[in-house]
Design a protein around this motif. Structure first.
Motif, PDB file in Angstrom:
ATOM      1  N   GLY A 108     -20.940  11.858  -4.574  1.00  0.00           N
ATOM      2  CA  GLY A 108     -19.548  12.280  -4.437  1.00  0.00           C
ATOM      3  C   GLY A 108     -19.459  13.792  -4.484  1.00  0.00           C
ATOM      4  O   GLY A 108     -19.504  14.449  -3.465  1.00  0.00           O
ATOM      5  N   GLY A 109     -19.409  14.358  -5.680  1.00  0.00           N
ATOM      6  CA  GLY A 109     -19.329  15.810  -5.828  1.00  0.00           C
ATOM      7  C   GLY A 109     -20.675  16.482  -5.976  1.00  0.00           C
ATOM      8  O   GLY A 109     -20.751  17.691  -6.172  1.00  0.00           O
ATOM      9  N   SER A 110     -21.756  15.696  -5.890  1.00  0.00           N
ATOM     10  CA  SER A 110     -23.096  16.251  -6.065  1.00  0.00           C
ATOM     11  C   SER A 110     -24.111  15.443  -5.247  1.00  0.00           C
ATOM     12  O   SER A 110     -23.783  14.391  -4.705  1.00  0.00           O
ATOM     13  CB  SER A 110     -23.492  16.248  -7.545  1.00  0.00           C
ATOM     14  N   ILE A 111     -25.333  15.967  -5.197  1.00  0.00           N
ATOM     15  CA  ILE A 111     -26.461  15.284  -4.559  1.00  0.00           C
ATOM     16  C   ILE A 111     -27.528  15.106  -5.630  1.00  0.00           C
ATOM     17  O   ILE A 111     -27.912  16.074  -6.291  1.00  0.00           O
ATOM     18  CB  ILE A 111     -27.062  16.114  -3.395  1.00  0.00           C
ATOM     19  N   ARG A 112     -28.019  13.882  -5.827  1.00  0.00           N
ATOM     20  CA  ARG A 112     -29.103  13.608  -6.779  1.00  0.00           C
ATOM     21  C   ARG A 112     -30.331  13.173  -5.988  1.00  0.00           C
ATOM     22  O   ARG A 112     -30.299  12.221  -5.236  1.00  0.00           O
ATOM     23  CB  ARG A 112     -28.729  12.530  -7.783  1.00  0.00           C
ATOM     24  N   PHE A 113     -31.422  13.893  -6.206  1.00  0.00           N
ATOM     25  CA  PHE A 113     -32.665  13.615  -5.499  1.00  0.00           C
ATOM     26  C   PHE A 113     -33.503  12.600  -6.269  1.00  0.00           C
ATOM     27  O   PHE A 113     -33.241  12.320  -7.442  1.00  0.00           O
ATOM     28  CB  PHE A 113     -33.416  14.923  -5.262  1.00  0.00           C
ATOM     29  N   GLY A 114     -34.503  12.048  -5.613  1.00  0.00           N
ATOM     30  CA  GLY A 114     -35.339  11.001  -6.198  1.00  0.00           C
ATOM     31  C   GLY A 114     -36.004  11.403  -7.498  1.00  0.00           C
ATOM     32  O   GLY A 114     -36.331  10.557  -8.324  1.00  0.00           O
TER      33      GLY A 114
END
Length: 166
Positions: A108-114
């Protein structure tokens, strides 16, 4: 009788990792190492001591001048050097597929990587291609064929854009 077909691949699951949110972000001026670990001097003056001795560290040995340092204390501590993206002033490579972490979640408001590393989206964030549904969440999945999506982090540790690298 109903039949469901999945085009996401056989038995591929991408668990959502615990977040690791940077609390220190800055351009690296120099990196030194001694018996106590790595010490990263930022362009604006502070020195950050990277975690060591079994504490979670990410690429702590390859943090060159001009790279972007992101570090924090989540998960026992982490430090990561992001390389600059050629011909893209003010942009550092937050994630590029293919990698060993083949997914980037749209939170949503962020990107989370693996890896769990999570960056907020900058005002005006844009991406092409758009994320698609993976395990009930929106995400970009890295391709193992040598092409994929690249994400630009700015000097504030925010994601500016994502784009197809093919």
């Amino acid at each position: 009788m109903a039949v469901a077909i999945s085009l996401q691949g056989c038995n591929t699951s991408y668990p959502l990792p615990e977040p690791r949110r940077p609390t220190v972000v800055g351009v690296i001026a120099s990196t030194t190492a001694d018996g106590t670990g790595y010490h990263i001097r930022l362009v604006d003056g502070p020195v950050v001591d990277a975690p060591q001795n079994g504490i979670y560290a990410m690429n702590a040995g390859i943090m060159d001048a001009g790279w972007l340092l992101v570090s924090g204390s989540d998960g026992g501590g982490f430090a990561l050097g992001l390389p600059p993206i050629p011909k893209e002033d003010g942009c550092w490579e937050a994630w590029m597929s293919p990698t060993d972490q083949l997914i980037a979640w749209d939170m949503g408001g962020s990107i989370r990587f693996g890896s769990g590393l999570e960056f907020p989206k900058a005002a005006g964030f844009h991406v092409d291609p758009q994320p698609h549904d993976v395990d009930g969440r929106l995400a970009w999945v890295g391709l193992t064929s040598g092409v994929g999506v690249s994400f630009c982090a700015n000097v504030q540790g925010q994601i500016e854009w994502g784009r197809d690298r093919s």
